[in-house]
Design an enzyme around this catalytic site. Structure first.
Site, PDB file in Angstrom:
ATOM      1  CB  THR A   1      32.495  29.839  12.616  1.00  0.00           C
ATOM      2  OG1 THR A   1      32.758  28.438  12.568  1.00  0.00           O
ATOM      3  CG2 THR A   1      32.569  30.420  11.227  1.00  0.00           C
TER       4      THR A   1
ATOM      5  CB  SER B   1      31.314  25.308  19.996  1.00  0.00           C
ATOM      6  OG  SER B   1      30.793  24.622  18.885  1.00  0.00           O
TER       7      SER B   1
HETATM    8  N1  LIG Z   1      29.928  27.625  12.773  1.00  0.00           N
HETATM    9  C1  LIG Z   1      30.711  27.326  13.803  1.00  0.00           C
HETATM   10  O1  LIG Z   1      30.833  28.104  14.722  1.00  0.00           O
HETATM   11  C2  LIG Z   1      31.400  25.995  13.759  1.00  0.00           C
HETATM   12  C3  LIG Z   1      32.627  25.900  14.592  1.00  0.00           C
HETATM   13  N2  LIG Z   1      33.383  24.723  14.251  1.00  0.00           N
HETATM   14  C4  LIG Z   1      32.317  25.849  16.077  1.00  0.00           C
HETATM   15  O2  LIG Z   1      33.130  26.303  16.826  1.00  0.00           O
HETATM   16  O3  LIG Z   1      31.323  25.354  16.511  1.00  0.00           O
END
Ligand SMILES: NC(=O)C[C@H](N)C(=O)O
Length: 334
Positions: free
Chosen positions: A22, A68
């Site tokens: 994010t 991630s």
């Molecule tokens: N807050 C985040 O980073 C969530 C995102 N979906 C991730 O790559 O984990």
């Protein structure tokens, strides 16, 4: 590679390894905080916080640019190799890894188990995309660099720094799917806090009890370990499916303190008798300890490790060629 415009000999050198998440995401408006897309590069991340160049000579490297949930062992091992090289460089003071928060705790835990340096390694991310009103990424990145550049940060293992808090990678867990204040370790607490962007540690450096050390240098893959989620009427065929698809170990996210259904346990014992692959019972409960006496000889328990950390631990223990008795020993000490 991306660096500060000018080099200041008096400032510590910090490397940023960017992996996505994010913190590197963009939405279509500044009020949108879901359904955004990853894709902001290290250059734009640094451009958003030019103040970083007042506190360190930063060089940024793009390792991957994914959510991630898509971090895999190839990326983890590549990241480890790059980190090992950076930490071995006498002119590098510390390293920051930017990462999606969803599996940040897995990468941070992995790095804590495989890196062998007292230099500061800080993993950070964000809960709001870079385009959001009050995006948290820029300050998190600034604080992470400040921490990696700090003399007080040596010998503390890999750290997780978000939302003003400094936690240990060994114990920190994402606790909330949306809130900025999501990384905590309920039992073990935090290592410190940022006051006016200066890291304040509560205690002198210490190491988690019985933390093992693994060597993954030259490694290209890691053993396949699955996690099966406990619930009423859990389907024991999933154990079979997991082994069939090549799992070398299984983590059970058990009910309560590592429980499973009586029929499921009988099936798991039967599968163990045939396959001999280690099976570690953790807990689906957010906090606490999975352990104690078991009537089933095959059962290992994860102690305070949650299922996703127990999975990393089992992958590394298998990769090191440990026997089931040795693996049991590692988990009994957690
Ligand atoms: N807050 C985040 O980073 C969530 C995102 N979906 C991730 O790559 O984990």
């Amino acid at each position: 590679e991306q660096s500060c415009k000018s080099f200041h000999a008096g400032l510590p050198n910090v490397t940023i390894l960017a992996t996505g998440g994010t913190i590197a995401s963009r939405a279509s408006s500044n009020t949108q905080t879901t359904n955004y897309k990853v894709g902001v590069g290290i250059e734009a991340l640094l451009d958003a916080v030019p103040e970083i160049c007042n506190i360190s000579n930063v060089s940024g490297v793009q390792v991957s640019n994914v959510d991630s949930g898509s971090i895999n062992s190839t990326i983890l091992l590549d990241l480890t190799a790059r980190l090992t090289a950076e930490l071995a460089n006498p002119s590098v003071h510390g390293v920051v890894v930017t990462h999606g928060t969803d599996t940040l705790e897995e990468t941070a835990f992995f790095l804590d188990l495989v890196l062998n340096s007292t230099k500061p390694v800080v993993v950070t991310g964000a809960m709001r995309p870079s385009t959001a009103l009050s995006a948290d990424g820029p300050l998190n990145l600034y604080q992470a660099v400040k921490l990696a550049a700090s003399k007080t940060a040596f010998g503390r293992g890999v750290m997780v720094a978000l939302n003003d808090r400094i936690g240990s990678a060994y114990t920190s867990t994402k606790n909330h799917a949306n809130s900025l204040d999501t990384f905590h370790a309920t039992e073990q607490g935090q290592l410190g806090f940022f006051i006016d962007q200066v890291p304040k540690f509560y205690y002198s450096p210490s190491k988690p009890q019985n933390k093992p050390q693994f060597d993954v240098s030259g490694q290209k893959t890691l053993p396949h370990v699955d996690i099966l989620y406990g619930h009423q009427e859990s389907n024991s065929h999933l154990i079979q499916a997991s082994i069939k698809s090549g799992a070398k170990g299984i983590i059970f996210a058990g009910v309560g303190a590592g429980g499973w259904s009586i029929d499921g346990l009988k099936d798991a014992q039967r599968m163990y008798n045939v396959s001999g692959i280690p099976t570690v019972f953790s807990r689906r409960t957010n906090g606490g300890f999975a352990g104690g006496d078991s009537i089933y000889s095959f059962q290992m328990t994860s102690g305070f490790l949650n299922p996703q950390k127990a999975r990393i631990m089992l992958q590394l223990a298998l990769n090191a060629g440990h026997s089931n008795d040795e693996i049991r020993h590692i988990f009994n000490a957690q």
